[in-house]
Design an enzyme around this catalytic site. Structure first.
Site, short mmCIF file in Angstrom:
data_model
loop_
_atom_site.label_atom_id
_atom_site.label_comp_id
_atom_site.label_asym_id
_atom_site.label_seq_id
_atom_site.Cartn_x
_atom_site.Cartn_y
_atom_site.Cartn_z
N GLU A 159 158.78 38.12 -43.53
CA GLU A 159 158.58 36.80 -42.81
C GLU A 159 159.69 36.53 -41.80
O GLU A 159 160.21 35.51 -41.79
CB GLU A 159 158.55 35.79 -43.91
CG GLU A 159 157.33 36.00 -44.85
CD GLU A 159 157.23 35.05 -45.94
OE1 GLU A 159 158.00 33.92 -45.76
OE2 GLU A 159 156.44 35.19 -46.68
N GLU A 264 149.82 40.53 -50.70
CA GLU A 264 149.87 39.34 -51.65
C GLU A 264 148.51 38.62 -51.71
O GLU A 264 148.39 37.31 -51.36
CB GLU A 264 150.97 38.45 -50.95
CG GLU A 264 152.54 38.80 -51.11
CD GLU A 264 153.60 38.03 -50.53
OE1 GLU A 264 153.30 36.87 -50.46
OE2 GLU A 264 154.59 38.48 -50.16
O1 9MR Z 1 154.97 32.94 -55.49
C1 9MR Z 1 156.17 32.79 -55.55
C2 9MR Z 1 156.70 31.53 -55.90
O2 9MR Z 1 156.84 31.57 -57.17
C3 9MR Z 1 157.95 30.92 -55.29
O3 9MR Z 1 158.12 29.82 -55.66
C4 9MR Z 1 158.03 31.04 -53.88
C5 9MR Z 1 159.29 30.58 -53.53
O4 9MR Z 1 159.65 30.86 -52.30
O5 9MR Z 1 157.59 32.13 -53.49
C6 9MR Z 1 156.34 32.79 -53.90
O6 9MR Z 1 156.02 33.74 -53.31
C7 9MR Z 1 156.04 34.14 -52.06
C8 9MR Z 1 156.43 35.49 -51.51
O7 9MR Z 1 157.48 35.72 -51.96
C9 9MR Z 1 156.44 35.70 -50.17
N1 9MR Z 1 155.15 35.21 -49.34
C10 9MR Z 1 154.55 33.96 -49.76
C11 9MR Z 1 154.78 33.95 -51.29
C12 9MR Z 1 153.81 32.69 -51.50
O8 9MR Z 1 154.86 31.21 -51.11
#
Ligand code: 9MR
Length: 370
Positions: A159, A264
């Site tokens: 990102e 994802e």
């Molecule tokens: O699913 C993840 C969630 O449990 C966390 O709280 C969050 C915090 O930033 O991140 C989520 O996963 C993310 C992933 O690492 C990167 N792309 C977006 C995902 C959804 O937010």
């Protein structure tokens, strides 16, 4: 003789029925899953949380092993967890995940080395450029080399782009300048030479962000540094999956010699004001935004099945370019979308429901391979 037979028949019947039970059980635990149906096409992955890595729930563990041949840690390899202090790393859970993936023959994708979000607090407090560079380099070296030779792939940078394709204003850009991305790949390659290295983002199927992503990749390639693939996260919305943009992106990334992954995947069914997955964007709670708290209508599940089916039909069309499709979680109860961008909602974005049972979308995706 007749008497002996009379005595024997019930035991023989019991024996046969027990054998049948075992066969039934074997059938259930051994029945084919998504990973088997798509074995000739691409890997089918899921994101795992702490409970799943620790195999706390038997039924969930059985489902994971039945359905998936690739795993990504949902959180435990992010810098704030794996590198909580300047000179302290915590590999407890990541090591368990590594062992879990080896034991179950699953490809492990490390997520993620360099991301502006979920950074440890100390990283934000570093003032000098030199110290920040030391943090950046030792983080990649230490984490990537620990799993070198074992881990299948890394999301090296996550990102780094804005929606218009420019570089996101992050602490990495601020302290290290725009070349930090090339540097991250160079360091990762050195620390884990046999591992596939990816750039990962959301909305990078959209034209402007895709253009920025292509530029980013070209810059890494021009520096003579290895980048193997691009991950399109795939946080999409019911009835609004951007099929044309996805297809154009698969072709454009492939044309640069890259592998393409959907990393994802989820199809959200609840309303919200924007697309994507920027964790800093939030919306206030409001009952109108949580319409299916007491159950989801069949019509919505049918639409979701249609969207997933069309998506997988597209993935199959490009199976020579796509190497993995990973869902962001196993079942609806686990999904991050229950808490974001509106807290405390009941969302239904995945293929398995809260009882771990397959939804119509699961049957639609499996149906394509029948
Ligand atoms: O699913 C993840 C969630 O449990 C966390 O709280 C969050 C915090 O930033 O991140 C989520 O996963 C993310 C992933 O690492 C990167 N792309 C977006 C995902 C959804 O937010």
């Amino acid at each position: 003789m007749k008497k002996i037979l009379q005595q024997l028949v019930p035991s023989v019947l019991l024996l046969i029925s027990c054998q049948f039970c075992t066969a039934q059980k074997k059938n259930i635990s051994g029945s084919k899953g998504l990973k088997d149906a798509y074995i000739a096409d691409f890997l089918i992955g899921t994101a795992l949380n702490t409970g799943q890595i620790e195999e706390r729930n038997l039924k969930s563990n059985e489902l994971i092993r039945q359905q998936f041949n690739a795993v990504t840690p949902e959180n435990c390899m992010k810098a704030e967890h794996i590198h909580p202090e300047w000179d302290r790393y915590d590999f407890t859970l990541p090591d368990k995940l590594m062992a879990y993936s080896q034991k179950n023959n699953m490809k492990l994708n490390g997520h993620t080395l360099i991301w502006h979000s979920q950074l440890p607090r100390f990283a934000h407090r570093i003032q000098s450029v030199d110290s920040f560079r030391t943090f950046f380099e030792s983080h990649i070296n230490t984490v990537a080399s620990r799993y070198s030779g074992k881990i299948f792939s890394w999301d090296v940078v996550n990102e780094a782009l804005n929606e218009d394709g420019t570089l996101r204003k992050s602490v990495f850009l601020d302290k290290l300048g725009p070349d930090y991305i090339v540097e991250a790949f160079r360091l990762a390659e050195k620390a884990s030479p046999k591992t596939e290295l990816y750039y990962n983002d959301y909305n990078n199927e959209q034209p402007l962000k895709r253009a920025g992503c292509l530029e980013l990749v070209k810059k890494v390639q021009a520096a003579g540094v290895r980048i193997d693939g691009v991950g399109i996260q795939g946080h999409w919305h019911l009835g609004k999956v951007p099929f044309a943009a996805i297809e154009e992106s698969i072709l454009a990334y492939h044309a640069l010699g890259l592998k393409v992954m959907i990393t994802e995947l989820d199809i959200e069914v609840l309303p919200r004001k924007f697309q994507g997955a920027d964790v800093n964007q939030r919306q206030a709670s409001n009952p109108a935004l949580n319409p299916y708290a007491n159950g989801i209508p069949d019509s919505i599940l049918a639409q979701q099945a249609k969207d997933y089916e069309e998506l997988f039909r597209l993935f199959l069309k490009h199976r020579d370019k796509i190497t993995r499709v990973t869902f962001w979680g196993v079942d609806d109860g686990q999904s991050w979308l229950n808490g974001w961008p509106v807290p405390g909602r009941t969302n239904f974005p995945l293929l398995f429901d809260r009882q771990l049972l397959p939804k119509p979308a699961y049957h639609a995706v499996m149906g394509l391979k029948k």
